[in-house]
Design an enzyme around this catalytic site. Structure first.
Site, PDB file in Angstrom:
ATOM      1  N   LYS B 101       0.860  -1.183   0.000  1.00 51.71           N
ATOM      2  CA  LYS B 101       0.000   0.000   0.000  1.00 51.71           C
ATOM      3  C   LYS B 101       0.895   1.230   0.000  1.00 51.71           C
ATOM      4  O   LYS B 101       1.650   1.476   0.934  1.00 51.71           O
ATOM      5  CB  LYS B 101      -0.889   0.007   1.229  1.00 51.71           C
ATOM      6  CG  LYS B 101      -1.850   1.192   1.202  1.00 51.71           C
ATOM      7  CD  LYS B 101      -2.643   1.319   2.474  1.00 51.71           C
ATOM      8  CE  LYS B 101      -2.878   2.798   2.757  1.00 51.71           C
ATOM      9  NZ  LYS B 101      -3.309   3.032   4.137  1.00 51.71           N
ATOM     10  N   GLY B 162      -7.467   9.445  10.586  1.00 52.21           N
ATOM     11  CA  GLY B 162      -7.580   9.646  12.028  1.00 52.21           C
ATOM     12  C   GLY B 162      -8.650  10.624  12.458  1.00 52.21           C
ATOM     13  O   GLY B 162      -8.783  10.934  13.641  1.00 52.21           O
ATOM     14  N   ALA B 188      -9.277   5.551   5.122  1.00 60.22           N
ATOM     15  CA  ALA B 188      -9.200   6.742   5.973  1.00 60.22           C
ATOM     16  C   ALA B 188     -10.543   7.432   6.116  1.00 60.22           C
ATOM     17  O   ALA B 188     -11.259   7.632   5.140  1.00 60.22           O
ATOM     18  CB  ALA B 188      -8.194   7.771   5.453  1.00 60.22           C
ATOM     19  N   GLY B 189     -10.866   7.781   7.350  1.00 57.46           N
ATOM     20  CA  GLY B 189     -12.020   8.620   7.629  1.00 57.46           C
ATOM     21  C   GLY B 189     -13.184   7.906   8.282  1.00 57.46           C
ATOM     22  O   GLY B 189     -14.045   8.549   8.879  1.00 57.46           O
ATOM     23  N   ASN B 210      -8.130   1.921  10.696  1.00 61.66           N
ATOM     24  CA  ASN B 210      -7.269   1.614  11.827  1.00 61.66           C
ATOM     25  C   ASN B 210      -7.773   2.323  13.088  1.00 61.66           C
ATOM     26  O   ASN B 210      -8.234   1.695  14.024  1.00 61.66           O
ATOM     27  CB  ASN B 210      -5.816   2.008  11.504  1.00 61.66           C
ATOM     28  CG  ASN B 210      -4.846   1.662  12.618  1.00 61.66           C
ATOM     29  OD1 ASN B 210      -5.192   0.952  13.542  1.00 61.66           O
ATOM     30  ND2 ASN B 210      -3.640   2.170  12.538  1.00 61.66           N
ATOM     31  N   THR B 211      -7.738   3.668  13.072  1.00 62.43           N
ATOM     32  CA  THR B 211      -8.081   4.428  14.283  1.00 62.43           C
ATOM     33  C   THR B 211      -9.489   4.120  14.801  1.00 62.43           C
ATOM     34  O   THR B 211      -9.697   4.059  16.014  1.00 62.43           O
ATOM     35  CB  THR B 211      -7.983   5.947  13.998  1.00 62.43           C
ATOM     36  OG1 THR B 211      -6.768   6.210  13.307  1.00 62.43           O
ATOM     37  CG2 THR B 211      -7.994   6.739  15.284  1.00 62.43           C
TER      38      THR B 211
END
Lengths: 261, 261, 261, 261
Positions: B101, B162, B188-189, B210-211
């Protein structure tokens, strides 16, 4: 972890409640309801044969009351009197069954609730010994009145019945959830699985839907999607989401404490 | 029904991809990843020991490559050169592993991608034999350029890394999905389960996060919620949602054909 | 072009109505109201001296009734009886003035309307010869009931009083506007100029606000901004906006006919 | 108060910039532009006669350069080379005029910008002495690159050209505004007056539009509405809006600091 929905003292292991209208036939109704995992199935007494017409197919033959809790509803009623009469009939047909869903509609076009008639009917039904789950607007003051009358669950619309528009005003819903001591279920307006998840993430105790499943291109697959959507939203609510931040590096979280959007 | 995610010719039975950062320890990382059902797990080579430091705990000990596809990523790289160098190192550490990635960041505050450097790095990496999944903005023209270069998946942000802000511009995402011949994954998001469901309902092939898991109050429970959120959204997409209508009685469906909100 | 707001048979050349609370002093109140261009100015009888207390400054000295139509309101009333009593007092203080704004609140925290008490008060006041403009929820059925009782304008909230959250549910507002034969004014919730413009673009006949002006950092400048915001929205509504399209090249306009967002 | 828009050292007393395409005829173009109050009027050199064709009506006859600043643009160009060539031609036609609007499109369907070609053209044009206002995506990193190249204004799209969808991602726009040292103008996507007001409330320096005026049912009235919408938004931005609160009684303002929605 035990995380049952408790309504009127009884536990249910699904937070998704489904209707029985608009399906192709009783076979599809049955298959979709099985896929949804629902334990409470609502039935429009005015439109569905649960024994009133002895010669016609009976929904209870495909949804045996020993497996599903049948929730008679008053779809199609526009006055308190009509709604009360309909639910008394349902109680006879269902051998004294007390759990019912009250809805009194304001007009045949929008199907928005008529709140004054709803409040009136709720008072009569509660006095009459019914356990009343009640379809209502997202007005937090009138939701509290229904709770004070003794309704066992309040069921605000997310958007108009059959519209599939999702949750138009999460803020009002949030006010109702925060104040309520009885279960709050979104009734009407869910269109797809993420709508159900959002309702649960806001803190709803459950979601009731019909058209979103019955009028999907593949109702049985959508029923399975809705089961997961409700569970995903409930688990996310219990897990406690990360704070929103404008940037990851942002020291403060300006939207923390806001509802999920 | 077989509904696998296929990337670079290999099938995966989960459409949820997860990161490994921000957890309390490797044990929690492992437990959350198990709960997520993810098959592809992305690792920031700059920040995580996968063998570079022989004396420290190695993530691969808790995420054995025979069970998970490790996806090395270039988090923390701000130039094409840095990103290329980082992935060549990863290939050595992972015995010739080609699936990577790419992310080249624009600044340390927003973590928004630097698209010119991303395009440059993608060209080098594809020529160098890598199978490149690429983090990018939601610009449909540059997404197409990345696809034309030969990237095996395009991964537009939904909102800043994040931030947990969800899908800020579903319209751009929709343009990318409609045109793309390679898988499109939101990267993301995502902040909560309904965000993941919405991404999938829009037609995304997968979601990477992830977050949202690692920084939930209960990461393991949130991982389970995300698994169901992704599946709910995917199944709702395949089931074909009901049309939106302003009223149920409305003859036309003014929003039919619009994306899912 | 003459495009006056007509309420109870009287024409007003501004569609912006303003309150008088929360200002630093009467001088700032006066200056902001001048800048707003408002012709109708609402006054909380419970909180503002319009002659009840002969020894204190009188708001009517800075807002002379020959220049402004004073609209007494029942802010702070939680029952129909209280509201009716308050407006009868106002009528005495204002020499038989019939135009009033009824608001009956549901609780002191949210300031959401108590609709059953509002309906009850409206009936009494209309019989008693008042011209009743009425603060209400965005429930289209109860808005119609208020109209049927004989109220001269219905004034649904856009969001909670003093919240500045803007128009949370444009769809309900749209239902009220489409059905109504009396003017519909948004009352409560406007936070900034674009909120006022959106209300007018939806087809509202006017907007009433207080906090958004009084609690701006520069109230007088915000009053001027609101004047233009209301006019901009009204003119855009009359001009007829372009259709929305997903692309310019798109042959169809999937969102045409939808309300302004 | 003097609140002029300053671009490339020159002051303009309107923050609304307008295009000249899609009108019925030059008379309507002229009348709408007068109503808009615009000082800067953009002209597609590829499609509009400003002297290239001596035998045809010349737009400059109805928009005399002594009253309006003509802003030549490269609508219809898909490569840097084409755009540069087009603007050099414009400079000749307009006697050395340096202020131009660069747009390099990515495809004829979405009209989304091609950012790599845009960056390339911007470099050439700035070196060549042009004052370049530049249409771009809402990517904050590439917006900064355009600024670093020396563009005199960055002009991110709010949504696709001709779509009228409004501001789809206010968050990206906000990032661009916060970091930018040159004026930021929204270019493309405005559909109605409130969209223009929202752009200005976010802190944009100006708004450019064409279709929203030309394709309104009454273009001249919409031009007047847009003038007020831009002014309303600008004044509200300068006045400083009230904080958003979930309730008025709420001690904290959870959304303070968020952008205007």
């Amino acid at each position: 972890m035990n995380d049952s929905l408790v309504i009127a003292g009884k536990s249910y292991d699904s937070r998704l409640l489904v209707g029985t209208g608009k399906y192709r036939d009783f076979a599809q109704t049955r298959e979709a309801i099985e896929a949804s995992g629902a334990r409470i199935v609502t039935v429009a007494i005015r439109r569905t044969n649960i024994g009133q017409n002895a010669d016609e197919p009976n929904l209870l033959d495909v949804l045996p009351p020993e497996r599903f809790t049948i929730l008679p509803n008053t779809a199609g009623c526009y006055t308190a009197d009509d709604a009360v009469r309909t639910l008394r009939l349902a109680r006879e047909l269902l051998d004294g069954h007390a759990l019912v869903k009250l809805e009194v509609l304001g007009d045949p076009e929008t199907l928005f609730p008529n709140m004054p008639e709803t409040l009136k009917a709720a008072q009569t039904l509660v006095k009459d010994g019914f356990d009343v789950m009640v379809y209502c607007s997202d007005d937090p003051i009138q939701a509290r009145m229904l709770e004070d009358i003794g309704c066992v669950a309040v069921m605000p619309l997310a958007s108009l019945i059959g519209s599939g528009m999702g949750i138009l005003n999460p803020w009002n819903l949030q006010l109702i959830i925060e104040q309520s001591r009885v279960p709050v279920l979104v009734d009407a307006g869910v269109g797809t699985a993420s709508d159900a998840a959002i309702a649960m993430e806001l803190g709803c105790d459950g979601v009731l839907m019909n058209t979103a499943i019955a009028k999907a291109q593949d109702p049985v697959r959508m029923a399975a999607a809705m089961k997961k959507g409700v569970e995903a939203g409930r688990e996310a609510f219990l897990a406690g989401r990360m704070p929103k931040k404008t940037y990851a590096a942002s020291p403060s979280s300006p939207t923390t404490g806001l509802i999920g959007r």
